[in-house]
Design an enzyme around this catalytic site. Structure first.
Site, short mmCIF file in Angstrom:
data_model
loop_
_atom_site.label_atom_id
_atom_site.label_comp_id
_atom_site.label_asym_id
_atom_site.label_seq_id
_atom_site.Cartn_x
_atom_site.Cartn_y
_atom_site.Cartn_z
N ILE A 23 22.77 -101.58 25.65
CA ILE A 23 22.85 -100.11 25.73
C ILE A 23 24.21 -99.67 26.27
O ILE A 23 24.80 -98.71 25.76
CB ILE A 23 21.73 -99.56 26.65
CG1 ILE A 23 20.36 -100.09 26.22
CG2 ILE A 23 21.75 -98.03 26.67
CD1 ILE A 23 19.90 -99.66 24.84
N ASP A 42 31.40 -105.24 33.78
CA ASP A 42 30.27 -106.16 33.67
C ASP A 42 30.57 -107.37 34.55
O ASP A 42 31.73 -107.76 34.70
CB ASP A 42 30.05 -106.60 32.22
CG ASP A 42 28.62 -107.05 31.98
OD1 ASP A 42 27.85 -106.30 31.35
OD2 ASP A 42 28.27 -108.16 32.45
N THR A 134 16.05 -97.20 33.49
CA THR A 134 14.70 -96.74 33.83
C THR A 134 14.35 -97.21 35.24
O THR A 134 14.59 -98.37 35.59
CB THR A 134 13.69 -97.32 32.81
OG1 THR A 134 14.14 -96.99 31.51
CG2 THR A 134 12.29 -96.78 33.05
N VAL A 169 17.11 -94.28 24.01
CA VAL A 169 17.41 -94.83 22.69
C VAL A 169 16.72 -96.18 22.48
O VAL A 169 16.25 -96.81 23.42
CB VAL A 169 18.94 -95.03 22.53
CG1 VAL A 169 19.67 -93.71 22.58
CG2 VAL A 169 19.47 -95.99 23.61
N LYS A 221 10.60 -90.35 32.04
CA LYS A 221 10.80 -91.59 31.27
C LYS A 221 9.59 -92.51 31.43
O LYS A 221 9.12 -93.13 30.47
CB LYS A 221 12.09 -92.28 31.76
CG LYS A 221 12.32 -93.67 31.20
CD LYS A 221 12.76 -93.70 29.75
CE LYS A 221 12.91 -95.14 29.27
NZ LYS A 221 13.46 -95.26 27.94
N ARG A 228 2.87 -94.98 25.63
CA ARG A 228 2.82 -95.85 24.45
C ARG A 228 1.98 -97.09 24.72
O ARG A 228 1.23 -97.56 23.87
CB ARG A 228 4.24 -96.22 24.01
CG ARG A 228 4.95 -94.99 23.47
CD ARG A 228 6.39 -95.24 23.20
NE ARG A 228 6.60 -96.17 22.10
CZ ARG A 228 7.77 -96.72 21.82
NH1 ARG A 228 8.82 -96.44 22.55
NH2 ARG A 228 7.88 -97.55 20.81
N CYS A 275 10.57 -102.95 27.90
CA CYS A 275 10.25 -101.55 28.26
C CYS A 275 8.74 -101.33 28.36
O CYS A 275 8.20 -101.17 29.46
CB CYS A 275 10.84 -100.59 27.24
SG CYS A 275 12.63 -100.71 27.10
N TYR A 342 10.35 -110.07 20.47
CA TYR A 342 9.23 -109.21 20.86
C TYR A 342 8.85 -108.23 19.75
O TYR A 342 7.74 -107.73 19.72
CB TYR A 342 9.50 -108.50 22.19
CG TYR A 342 10.41 -107.31 22.11
CD1 TYR A 342 9.90 -106.04 21.80
CD2 TYR A 342 11.78 -107.42 22.34
CE1 TYR A 342 10.74 -104.94 21.72
CE2 TYR A 342 12.61 -106.33 22.28
CZ TYR A 342 12.09 -105.10 21.96
OH TYR A 342 12.92 -104.01 21.88
#
Ligand SMILES: NC(=O)c1ccc[n+]([C@@H]2O[C@H](COP(=O)([O-])OP(=O)(O)OC[C@H]3O[C@@H](n4cnc5c(N)ncnc54)[C@H](O)[C@@H]3O)[C@@H](O)[C@H]2O)c1
Length: 472
Positions: A23, A42, A134, A169, A221, A228, A275, A342
């Site tokens: 991301i 990073d 998140t 996203v 969020k 879901r 997620c 996944y």
């Protein structure tokens, strides 16, 4: 809501993006494409070197290959391992370093805490810091605010601005999603909110939705992702009901969803990724912190997300029992799982249902092989899988499709001469194709096996697994 100080974020800002993963790198590119000078940070030196060489280490977004090259060449994008130095030269800092859960589902902040300390050490007055990772509710206003203030000797609000804006996203369609998904933004105070909104208006085309606080933006969020998981758990329970009654759940859901208020998702062999199966635990972490008097014996909070997690994780066991109900015990027999990712067409195996399927199959005494063309053998061996080798084709008695990679549409099932059954865990294959090879085709919630068994005194598989509300 905009004021003069926030105009800084419209045109002249240097942006530091902390965390250049799947991301973070696309975000860095998005901001540089909108005229910001971007310094990405990073801790992985290989990532930094690759980007500075004008290349992308992220394969999922095709645009990155050319855009990283163009933006690095033009001087708009660079990368460094020195987060503190980069932050010192930035007006806006975006943080997109993961928060994870451990095997006991406890939230682990180690990576993002370290990033926050490095940011605090470089923070100068006037900077805007926005977290996009998140987070459990209250993390920005509590934990991160405290670390930033301690490591910078500055005060939130008075000296620097702090906001939260969840990244919504999906990997694989990030640039499209950035154009169309509304951006939810909440600041620690009004000035922080204005600054964050001004920044996002300058780098995104999407609608901005302002929330009253960072806590509310964090909560939004967790609501959308937990929804879901709960929705899929309901679909899975409908699937088990369908199997027990000889009904086709997919057809029933399709018919139900023609009513505009019905949005039932698809059942399957499990829910994976970093997620959907993870964020319900972030929400549940917020219950643990509550004053015990908020909860009473008659009212227990967030029971739905908790049982949804159990139901979705139990689908692997359910799948194995459905196979055994059709072809008998799997003890001392071999099963092949197609797809370790996944979900289809991603090179990512976090919390994959393959792990739960493998565990369930091993418990039933089976030998388990996996296949995934997106992963090298080393990547399959490392987490404990046994990659399939073609010499073993004769051993396989059942195949489970776990990830619906496009390539599996062309999978040659005819090579598995002793395979009796294919369980299509994602409803991605054509029944006729499998049956033409002389194999059973079953799917979660197709009602097929129980149809055959009608009149027998055998307990339906669904009833045997879910009798304890989804507990395994
Ligand atoms: N991947 C998705 O589909 C997705 C979708 C929406 C939101 N998100 C959010 O984005 C976050 C990041 O996801 P991702 O897929 O980009 O993760 P990722 O694992 O691909 O990348 C994370 C990067 O952060 C770097 N990093 C770790 N610790 C660091 C530190 N202390 N300082 C600097 N860099 C550090 C890692 O080296 C890695 O390159 C997730 O935790 C989630 O909250 C992810």
């Amino acid at each position: 809501m905009q004021n003069n100080s926030s105009n800084l974020y419209l045109t002249t800002s240097t942006v530091t993006v902390v965390g250049l993963g799947k991301i973070g790198l696309p975000l860095a590119v998005q901001y540089a494409q909108h005229g910001r000078r971007v310094i990405g940070c990073d801790i992985n030196p290989e990532v930094v070197e690759t980007i500075n060489a004008g290349q992308s280490h992220i394969q999922e977004e095709p645009e990155l290959a050319t855009e990283v090259f163009r933006l690095v060449e033009s001087g708009m994008l660079s990368a460094t391992v020195r987060t503190t130095d980069a932050v010192h030269n930035a007006d806006v800092v975006i943080v997109i370093v993961p928060v994870v859960v451990d095997a006991q589902h406890k939230v682990n902040f180690d990576g993002i805490d370290a990033a926050t300390m490095a940011i605090g050490a470089g923070l100068k007055p006037g900077t805007l810091v926005i977290y996009e990772t998140t987070l459990p509710v209250g993390t920005t206003s509590g934990r991160f605010r405290e670390i930033l203030e301690r490591s910078s000797n500055l005060q939130t609000g008075r000296d620097f601005s702090l906001a939260y804006s969840p990244e919504r996203v999906s990997s694989g369609s990030i640039f499209r999603d950035l154009r169309i998904y509304p951006k939810v933004v909440g600041g620690i105070d009004e000035k922080s909110t204005s600054a964050a909104v001004a920044f996002y208006r300058s780098v995104l085309d999407a609608e901005i939705i302002i929330r009253a606080s960072t806590d509310e933006a964090e909560f939004a969020k967790l609501i959308e992702t937990t929804y879901r998981d709960v929705n899929i758990a309901l679909a899975n329970e409908y699937a088990c009901f369908a199997d027990a009654h000889g009904l086709d759940v997919a057809a029933a859901i399709k018919a139900a969803n023609t009513q505009p208020y019905s949005h039932i998702h698809s059942p399957g062999v499990g829910v994976g990724g970093h997620c959907i199966p993870v964020y319900p635990y972030f929400l549940l972490a917020g219950v643990e912190k509550l004053d015990p008097f908020t909860l009473t014996p008659k009212f227990s909070m967030l029971t739905l997300p908790r049982s949804a997690r159990r139901i979705n994780d139990a689908m692997a066991e359910y799948a194995v029992q459905r196979i055994e109900a059709t072809i008998g015990s799997l003890a001392h027999r071999s099963v092949l799982i197609l797809g370790v990712a996944y979900r289809g067409d991603v090179h990512e195996s976090a919390f994959t249902s393959t792990k739960l399927l493998q565990d369930a199959l091993l418990e039933h005494g089976a030998t388990v092989y996996v296949d995934d063309p997106l992963f090298s053998d080393d990547e399959l061996f490392a987490p404990g899988y046994r990659p399939f080798v073609s010499e073993r084709s004769d051993e396989i008695c059942a195949i489970i499709l776990q990830a619906d990679h496009r390539v599996y549409q062309e999978f040659d099932f005819s090579r598995y001469t002793n395979c009796q059954l294919v369980l299509d865990g994602r409803r991605a294959l054509r029944r006729e194709r499998i049956e033409s090879e002389g194999m059973h085709y079953i799917a979660i919630g197709d009602g097929f096996r129980e149809n055959q068994d009608r009149g027998s005194d055998k307990q339906p598989v669904a009833a045997s697994i879910f009798q304890n509300g989804g507990d395994r």
